[in-house]
Design a protein around this motif. Structure first.
Motif, PDB file in Angstrom:
ATOM      1  N   UNK A  23      -5.598  -0.073  12.991  1.00 40.97           N
ATOM      2  CA  UNK A  23      -5.867  -0.279  11.563  1.00 40.97           C
ATOM      3  C   UNK A  23      -5.413   0.930  10.748  1.00 40.97           C
ATOM      4  N   UNK A  24      -4.407   0.772   9.912  1.00 41.62           N
ATOM      5  CA  UNK A  24      -4.009   1.906   9.069  1.00 41.62           C
ATOM      6  C   UNK A  24      -5.061   2.186   7.991  1.00 41.62           C
ATOM      7  N   UNK A  25      -5.334   3.473   7.753  1.00 40.71           N
ATOM      8  CA  UNK A  25      -6.210   3.867   6.648  1.00 40.71           C
ATOM      9  C   UNK A  25      -5.409   3.690   5.360  1.00 40.71           C
ATOM     10  N   UNK A  26      -5.856   2.759   4.515  1.00 40.86           N
ATOM     11  CA  UNK A  26      -5.174   2.512   3.243  1.00 40.86           C
ATOM     12  C   UNK A  26      -5.653   3.493   2.175  1.00 40.86           C
ATOM     13  N   UNK A  61       6.138   4.700   0.506  1.00 39.05           N
ATOM     14  CA  UNK A  61       6.000   6.020   1.130  1.00 39.05           C
ATOM     15  C   UNK A  61       5.400   5.795   2.529  1.00 39.05           C
ATOM     16  N   UNK A  62       6.239   5.900   3.572  1.00 33.64           N
ATOM     17  CA  UNK A  62       5.745   5.539   4.909  1.00 33.64           C
ATOM     18  C   UNK A  62       4.954   6.670   5.566  1.00 33.64           C
ATOM     19  N   UNK A  67       0.833  -1.203   0.000  1.00 28.73           N
ATOM     20  CA  UNK A  67       0.000   0.000   0.000  1.00 28.73           C
ATOM     21  C   UNK A  67       0.869   1.255   0.000  1.00 28.73           C
ATOM     22  N   UNK A  68       1.992   1.200   0.720  1.00 33.33           N
ATOM     23  CA  UNK A  68       2.896   2.362   0.745  1.00 33.33           C
ATOM     24  C   UNK A  68       3.475   2.629  -0.642  1.00 33.33           C
ATOM     25  N   UNK A 103      -6.083   5.950  -4.783  1.00 33.44           N
ATOM     26  CA  UNK A 103      -5.682   4.649  -4.230  1.00 33.44           C
ATOM     27  C   UNK A 103      -6.878   3.825  -3.789  1.00 33.44           C
ATOM     28  N   UNK A 104      -6.805   2.498  -4.027  1.00 36.38           N
ATOM     29  CA  UNK A 104      -7.755   1.539  -3.461  1.00 36.38           C
ATOM     30  C   UNK A 104      -6.962   0.609  -2.569  1.00 36.38           C
ATOM     31  N   UNK A 105      -7.442  -0.615  -2.387  1.00 31.51           N
ATOM     32  CA  UNK A 105      -6.747  -1.585  -1.540  1.00 31.51           C
ATOM     33  C   UNK A 105      -5.709  -2.326  -2.368  1.00 31.51           C
ATOM     34  N   UNK A 106      -4.462  -1.897  -2.253  1.00 37.40           N
ATOM     35  CA  UNK A 106      -3.357  -2.450  -3.039  1.00 37.40           C
ATOM     36  C   UNK A 106      -3.587  -2.267  -4.532  1.00 37.40           C
ATOM     37  N   UNK A 107      -4.341  -1.220  -4.871  1.00 39.12           N
ATOM     38  CA  UNK A 107      -4.553  -0.901  -6.282  1.00 39.12           C
ATOM     39  C   UNK A 107      -4.703   0.602  -6.433  1.00 39.12           C
ATOM     40  N   UNK A 108      -4.683   1.059  -7.662  1.00 32.98           N
ATOM     41  CA  UNK A 108      -4.730   2.496  -7.924  1.00 32.98           C
ATOM     42  C   UNK A 108      -5.565   2.751  -9.171  1.00 32.98           C
TER      43      UNK A 108
END
Lengths: 220, 330
Positions: free
Chosen positions: A128-131, A84-85, A30-31, A51-56
């Motif tokens: 829970x990180x906001x993705x 990108x952290x 995701x980063x 951005x989506x969940x592991x997609x763009x």
């Protein structure tokens, strides 16, 4: 779609969807998506990089003629970007699990074979990180859910769940920001204003912020 | 200014959509028939982004509380100004007190389901996140973030004497100028999407061959279609991702849902294809209960179709400019 290579597909002439390889919704992936979004947002044919969940998703200002060139550029950029952290604030939400506010908790019990207490404990443990944001104004897609409580989306979407509904859909969890239809399993209830169109930015949270659920009560 | 006289709900203020707020989870909203909206704005000499009233339920009546110009496009709904019949796709003017009535849309060569009432300068509502379109979920944009009600009063962004804006001319609707049918049924071109190959060969063939009925569970959010059951060879629990209006999702029941303008900007159901942007207005106008066909297309054809739409709009602008000069001279 998941494979070793990223997948790029068309959403008509309005947008293009880039899907990172792999099955897990990893934070590091995701980063890289966040990095890729920053790069792609500067390209002239791109209206918005979403951005989506592991997609763009890249929406177009105007559908480009040379779609293959854009595809190649996107895949090259994916290889080049470093994660990108982003790290923002952590917002804690008190949740009442089960009862009227969690009508599908029983479905999660029957799908996972876990007890209500186990599910609540597992669900409220992580930060829970906001993705990404999506679905409806201010809604946050979260990473980090324990796969043990993953439960498939409902066969038929529920016509309306209230704002503040805490739910599980597949391997994801989230909190609805306003009332509306949903195909996810609602397990509890909280309250928070996630969106104000008059604010800048209008959404309370952004990718890199995080949510934590505190158990206020469990209705068995 | 106009006052809404009808109790019929679901009429909303829409422009071309809110296209820059997807990353905050905000869908585009916007006119279901952007071509009709654009044409109405051209007829009045408005900016392309001006907002209008989208009317999906008839009859619908408004009263002009002061003199003003207007344009009506979209469905041909036997409109009348007081007792005088109006031509479809036409710019006209009303005096204070006159009532504009829209009746049931006519069927025939270009059956359509939504009309657009455009006012001078557009409907004057504030821009929210770059658009005047009504965002129902979250309740912002448009007129107070909701559908219009009886008694609502809306203002035109440009007031003053109607004489400043010549009227009394119209346009040939794009349904006649840019028709698209398969075997006599209205058709839309579709670009296959990521999960297209997940469907069985028979299901893919059926998708292109079948007539799809637009069910009563169809609205600005999505069109639920009825036809042959589409079967996937594999089922995948998808990761949520961005989607756009036009995306054809297939939930596990096998009956497709086409995402429309009020659709959420992300989803997780498998996607068979996407109705191309240049054809989405055709679907947006297809009445409930009617049937449509889908035509497989390519990127080159789909972008050429956008050029065709732009050319139609450019020609409309030229014709209206011409008509305006003629009016000014006479």
């Amino acid at each position: 779609m998941t494979s070793e290579q990223p997948a790029v597909s068309l959403l008509g002439t309005s947008a293009l969807l880039f899907e990172a390889p792999g099955h897990a919704m990893a934070l590091q992936t995701q980063q890289r998506i966040w990095s890729l979004a920053r790069v792609a947002a500067t390209w002239p044919e791109v209206r918005e990089a979403v951005p989506g969940m592991n997609n763009l998703m890249l929406s177009f200002a105007r559908a480009p003629r040379a779609i293959d060139a854009l595809r190649d550029r996107l895949c090259d950029a994916w290889e080049a970007v470093t994660p990108l952290p982003l790290e923002g604030r952590v917002v804690e939400l008190p949740v009442v699990y089960g009862g009227d506010g969690g009508p599908h908790l029983a479905d999660v019990v029957s799908h996972t074979g876990l007890s209500i207490d186990d599910i609540v404990e597992i669900h409220s443990a992580p930060i829970y990180p906001v993705y990404a944001l999506g679905s409806h104004p201010g809604y946050c897609y979260l990473g980090g859910m324990n796969p043990r409580i993953a439960t498939p989306r409902r066969k038929t979407p529920v016509l309306s769940i209230p704002g503040g509904a805490v739910s599980i859909g597949g391997a994801q969890t989230g909190v609805s920001a306003s009332a509306g239809p949903s195909g996810w399993n609602t397990i509890g209830r909280t309250s928070m204003h996630f969106f104000d169109p008059a604010s800048n930015p209008p959404a309370l949270l952004q990718p890199g912020d995080a949510l934590r659920f505190r158990v206020e009560k469990v209705i068995r | 200014m106009i006052e809404i006289m009808s109790a019929s709900a679901l009429a909303t203020v829409q422009d071309l959509g809110r296209c820059d707020a997807l990353r905050w989870g905000v869908g585009t909203a916007g006119a279901m028939d952007p071509l009709a909206l654009a044409a109405g704005n051209i007829l009045l000499g408005n900016d392309a982004g001006a907002a209008a009233i989208e009317v999906p339920v008839f009859p619908f009546q408004v009263r002009f509380t002061q003199d003003g110009v207007f344009a009506l496009t979209g469905a041909d709904c036997a409109a009348r100004l007081d007792d005088a019949p109006l031509l479809p796709w036409w710019a006209g003017q009303a005096r204070a007190g006159q009532v504009l009535s829209l009746g049931l849309p006519r069927g025939g060569a270009w059956a359509a389901s939504r009309a657009y009432l455009c006012l001078a300068g557009g409907v004057d509502v504030p821009q929210v996140l770059g658009s005047r379109s009504t965002q129902l979920r979250g309740a912002f944009g448009g007129f107070e973030g909701r559908a219009l009600r009886q008694g609502d009063v809306l203002r035109a962004a440009v007031s003053g004497s109607p004489a400043a804006r010549p009227t009394g001319f119209g346009l040939v609707p794009p349904a006649l100028a840019l028709p698209l049918q398969r075997d006599g049924v209205p058709a839309m071109r579709v670009l296959p999407a990521a999960e297209y190959s997940h469907y069985t060969e028979a299901s893919r063939a059926a998708f292109w061959a079948a007539e799809w009925k637009i069910t009563a569970q169809s609205d600005r959010y999505g069109y639920r279609l009825a036809g042959p059951v589409l079967e996937a060879r594999t089922t995948v629990e998808m990761r949520s991702h961005g989607i756009v209006p036009g995306v054809i999702q297939v939930p596990s029941g096998g009956q497709p849902i086409v995402q429309m303008r009020d659709a959420q900007p992300s989803g997780g159901y498998p996607k068979l294809g996407t109705v191309i942007e240049a054809d989405l207005w055709r679907l947006g106008q297809a009445p409930i209960g009617s049937r449509v066909r889908f035509i497989e297309t390519t990127w080159e054809q789909a972008t050429a179709a956008l050029d065709e739409t732009d050319a139609w709009l450019a020609e409309a602008r030229r014709l209206v400019e011409l008509a305006r000069h003629q009016r000014a001279r006479s």
